[in-house]
Write a protein that holds these residues in place. Structure first.
Motif, PDB file in Angstrom:
ATOM      1  N   MET A   1       0.645  -1.092   6.813  1.00 43.92           N
ATOM      2  CA  MET A   1      -0.802  -0.983   6.777  1.00 43.92           C
ATOM      3  C   MET A   1      -1.506  -2.274   7.165  1.00 43.92           C
ATOM      4  O   MET A   1      -2.688  -2.259   7.503  1.00 43.92           O
ATOM      5  CB  MET A   1      -1.256  -0.554   5.377  1.00 43.92           C
ATOM      6  CG  MET A   1      -0.738   0.798   4.935  1.00 43.92           C
ATOM      7  SD  MET A   1      -1.314   2.166   5.967  1.00 43.92           S
ATOM      8  CE  MET A   1      -3.037   2.226   5.447  1.00 43.92           C
ATOM      9  N   ILE A   2      -0.800  -3.404   7.089  1.00 43.04           N
ATOM     10  CA  ILE A   2      -1.411  -4.703   7.374  1.00 43.04           C
ATOM     11  C   ILE A   2      -0.659  -5.354   8.526  1.00 43.04           C
ATOM     12  O   ILE A   2       0.572  -5.458   8.506  1.00 43.04           O
ATOM     13  CB  ILE A   2      -1.386  -5.620   6.136  1.00 43.04           C
ATOM     14  CG1 ILE A   2      -2.131  -4.947   4.976  1.00 43.04           C
ATOM     15  CG2 ILE A   2      -2.012  -6.972   6.456  1.00 43.04           C
ATOM     16  CD1 ILE A   2      -2.127  -5.756   3.703  1.00 43.04           C
TER      17      ILE A   2
ATOM     18  N   ILE B   1      10.322   6.659  12.935  1.00 45.42           N
ATOM     19  CA  ILE B   1       8.943   7.043  13.201  1.00 45.42           C
ATOM     20  C   ILE B   1       8.057   6.120  12.372  1.00 45.42           C
ATOM     21  O   ILE B   1       8.276   5.938  11.175  1.00 45.42           O
ATOM     22  CB  ILE B   1       8.674   8.527  12.881  1.00 45.42           C
ATOM     23  CG1 ILE B   1       7.229   8.896  13.253  1.00 45.42           C
ATOM     24  CG2 ILE B   1       8.989   8.878  11.437  1.00 45.42           C
ATOM     25  CD1 ILE B   1       6.971  10.398  13.261  1.00 45.42           C
ATOM     26  N   ALA B   2       7.105   5.488  13.022  1.00 48.00           N
ATOM     27  CA  ALA B   2       6.252   4.493  12.380  1.00 48.00           C
ATOM     28  C   ALA B   2       4.864   5.057  12.138  1.00 48.00           C
ATOM     29  O   ALA B   2       4.388   5.933  12.874  1.00 48.00           O
ATOM     30  CB  ALA B   2       6.163   3.235  13.248  1.00 48.00           C
ATOM     31  N   GLY B   3       4.201   4.543  11.114  1.00 52.30           N
ATOM     32  CA  GLY B   3       2.838   4.958  10.815  1.00 52.30           C
ATOM     33  C   GLY B   3       2.114   3.880  10.032  1.00 52.30           C
ATOM     34  O   GLY B   3       2.723   2.950   9.501  1.00 52.30           O
ATOM     35  N   GLY B   4       0.790   4.003   9.975  1.00 52.85           N
ATOM     36  CA  GLY B   4      -0.024   3.020   9.269  1.00 52.85           C
ATOM     37  C   GLY B   4      -0.844   2.206  10.239  1.00 52.85           C
ATOM     38  O   GLY B   4      -0.412   1.908  11.354  1.00 52.85           O
ATOM     39  N   ARG B   5      -2.042   1.814   9.798  1.00 53.84           N
ATOM     40  CA  ARG B   5      -2.973   1.134  10.699  1.00 53.84           C
ATOM     41  C   ARG B   5      -2.484  -0.249  11.124  1.00 53.84           C
ATOM     42  O   ARG B   5      -2.996  -0.814  12.088  1.00 53.84           O
ATOM     43  CB  ARG B   5      -4.350   1.015  10.051  1.00 53.84           C
ATOM     44  CG  ARG B   5      -4.393   0.214   8.758  1.00 53.84           C
ATOM     45  CD  ARG B   5      -5.812   0.085   8.237  1.00 53.84           C
ATOM     46  NE  ARG B   5      -5.863  -0.633   6.967  1.00 53.84           N
ATOM     47  CZ  ARG B   5      -5.846  -0.042   5.769  1.00 53.84           C
ATOM     48  NH1 ARG B   5      -5.770   1.272   5.697  1.00 53.84           N
ATOM     49  NH2 ARG B   5      -5.887  -0.763   4.666  1.00 53.84           N
ATOM     50  N   GLY B   6      -1.485  -0.799  10.431  1.00 53.66           N
ATOM     51  CA  GLY B   6      -0.942  -2.075  10.848  1.00 53.66           C
ATOM     52  C   GLY B   6      -0.314  -2.026  12.224  1.00 53.66           C
ATOM     53  O   GLY B   6      -0.205  -3.051  12.910  1.00 53.66           O
ATOM     54  N   PHE B   7       0.112  -0.852  12.660  1.00 53.26           N
ATOM     55  CA  PHE B   7       0.719  -0.694  13.976  1.00 53.26           C
ATOM     56  C   PHE B   7      -0.319  -0.519  15.082  1.00 53.26           C
ATOM     57  O   PHE B   7       0.051  -0.315  16.246  1.00 53.26           O
ATOM     58  CB  PHE B   7       1.672   0.499  13.982  1.00 53.26           C
ATOM     59  CG  PHE B   7       2.960   0.265  13.244  1.00 53.26           C
ATOM     60  CD1 PHE B   7       3.920  -0.601  13.741  1.00 53.26           C
ATOM     61  CD2 PHE B   7       3.207   0.905  12.035  1.00 53.26           C
ATOM     62  CE1 PHE B   7       5.106  -0.824  13.061  1.00 53.26           C
ATOM     63  CE2 PHE B   7       4.389   0.693  11.346  1.00 53.26           C
ATOM     64  CZ  PHE B   7       5.339  -0.178  11.863  1.00 53.26           C
TER      65      PHE B   7
ATOM     66  N   HIS C   1       0.861  -1.189   0.000  1.00 56.13           N
ATOM     67  CA  HIS C   1       0.000   0.000   0.000  1.00 56.13           C
ATOM     68  C   HIS C   1       0.901   1.243   0.000  1.00 56.13           C
ATOM     69  O   HIS C   1       1.248   1.783   1.066  1.00 56.13           O
ATOM     70  CB  HIS C   1      -0.930  -0.009   1.204  1.00 56.13           C
ATOM     71  CG  HIS C   1      -1.936  -1.116   1.171  1.00 56.13           C
ATOM     72  ND1 HIS C   1      -1.627  -2.404   1.562  1.00 56.13           N
ATOM     73  CD2 HIS C   1      -3.238  -1.141   0.781  1.00 56.13           C
ATOM     74  CE1 HIS C   1      -2.700  -3.173   1.422  1.00 56.13           C
ATOM     75  NE2 HIS C   1      -3.683  -2.432   0.942  1.00 56.13           N
ATOM     76  N   ALA C   2       1.264   1.693  -1.176  1.00 59.65           N
ATOM     77  CA  ALA C   2       2.278   2.736  -1.295  1.00 59.65           C
ATOM     78  C   ALA C   2       1.713   4.150  -1.316  1.00 59.65           C
ATOM     79  O   ALA C   2       2.442   5.099  -1.011  1.00 59.65           O
ATOM     80  CB  ALA C   2       3.109   2.505  -2.556  1.00 59.65           C
ATOM     81  N   LEU C   3       0.443   4.325  -1.678  1.00 60.17           N
ATOM     82  CA  LEU C   3      -0.073   5.686  -1.814  1.00 60.17           C
ATOM     83  C   LEU C   3      -0.017   6.476  -0.502  1.00 60.17           C
ATOM     84  O   LEU C   3       0.410   7.642  -0.508  1.00 60.17           O
ATOM     85  CB  LEU C   3      -1.500   5.660  -2.370  1.00 60.17           C
ATOM     86  CG  LEU C   3      -2.136   7.035  -2.626  1.00 60.17           C
ATOM     87  CD1 LEU C   3      -1.281   7.866  -3.582  1.00 60.17           C
ATOM     88  CD2 LEU C   3      -3.546   6.872  -3.200  1.00 60.17           C
TER      89      LEU C   3
END
Length: 347
Positions: free
Chosen positions: A160-161, A183-189, A113-115
């Motif tokens: 994201m996953i 720094i981390a981001g994305g709903r996978g976390f 999920h690159a966008l």
């Protein structure tokens, strides 16, 4: 050129604009979608607003339409490609000289999920960072090689996953072992970033805007010893990962006997079933890795809704869970997670 059909120039404050943009990307109208963002720039709209309030927000809606079976995966992919073109059009119109430092922005290994991470990279560039955008699915060793070659001040990692968390952990550990904070981001976390902190990230940001603010105001963070990170994964996790192929093959071989409806599946449905059951095993492994059953149960709830939208009866999912659980009776945490969702009783 004004492509928006209502009176006056396009505005992000117009509630109809988002729906119009969604229709354009859903119809494959790249010309119209790019026209909207360039018109907004011509009207003086800040590019950050276009990225977040139009492109990112619409992409979230695209995901919802796919999950509800209103859009096919092909239409979703085509729409995403057009939004990437619209984002590139915004980036091409906005030049900012680097003033802050250098940052590497990448998706973890196996994350496609690159966008969202591309939007983050462009927003960091606008905020004065020299940004190295590495894109999707960056293997850990190649990421570390890049860090040695460029020596950035920070790494922004997107996941994201949740099934990618073990690989995210490896990437975070590798970055910090060479002295570069993450720094981390994305709903996978996790919605609150709980897994980012558990995996050793120095910071977590819920949105791209949050990441930009954190990096501008509170960076670098106090650096701790990478060796202090908690060890994750145990014998149950290891068993599930090592025997994934066996678990999947055995479950599929027993499916028709446990769920007679599967005997009538054509090749397409058999392939889809194998893919779904593979995801079940992967999310089970991720839940075991971080020690949080909700990673698995939340996925099962989401899967049940997606399958229901596609006309698959809940008992099919429950049968699949049982076939995997039967093979893991000697592993109490895994068996307990597989026994929690009673999808048949949820309908």
């Amino acid at each position: 050129m004004t492509v928006f059909t209502t009176a006056g120039p396009p505005s992000l404050d117009d509630p109809g604009l988002a729906g119009h943009y969604l229709r354009l990307i859903g119809d494959g109208d790249e010309y119209g979608a790019v026209g909207i963002v360039t018109d907004l720039l011509d009207q003086g709209t800040r590019p950050q607003r276009i990225m977040l309030e139009l492109i990112a927000a619409t992409q979230a809606r695209v995901g919802e339409l796919w999950a509800a079976n209103e859009w096919s995966i092909a239409r979703e992919h085509a729409a995403t490609a057009i939004s990437e073109r619209a984002l590139a059009a915004v980036a091409a119109r906005t030049a900012t000289r680097p003033t802050r430092g250098r940052i590497t922005v990448a998706c973890v290994d196996g994350e496609w999920h690159a966008l969202p991470v591309r939007i983050l990279a462009e927003m960091l560039r606008l905020d004065g960072w020299r940004t190295d955008y590495l894109g999707a699915n960056v293997p850990g060793p190649h990421l570390v090689t890049h860090l040695h070659q460029t020596g950035p001040d920070a790494v922004a990692l997107s996941c994201m996953i949740t099934t990618r968390l073990p690989r995210a952990h490896a990437a975070i550990t590798a970055c910090r072992s060479v002295g570069i904070p993450v720094i981390a981001g994305g709903r996978g976390f996790g919605a609150d970033g709980r897994y980012a902190h558990r995996l050793g990230a120095d910071a977590w940001a819920a949105t791209a805007a949050d990441a930009v603010t954190r990096l501008a105001r509170d960076w670098p963070p106090p650096f701790s010893d990478p060796g202090d990170a908690t060890f994750l994964g145990d014998d149950e996790y290891t068993h599930v990962v090592r025997h994934r192929a066996d678990l999947l093959r055995t479950a599929l071989s027993r499916l028709s006997g446990a769920y007679p409806g599967a005997a009538a599946y054509d090749q397409r449905r058999r392939d889809a079933t194998a893919e779904d059951m593979g995801h079940i095993i992967d999310f089970l492994a991720a839940a075991l890795y971080v020690g949080d059953p909700s990673v698995f149960t939340d996925f099962i709830t989401w899967t049940r809704d997606v399958l229901t939208a596609r006309g698959v009866p809940p008992i099919a999912l429950e049968t699949g869970l049982g076939l995997i659980r039967d093979q893991l009776r000697d592993y109490p945490r895994a068996a307990a997670m597989l026994a929690v969702p009673r999808v048949g009783s949820a309908t």
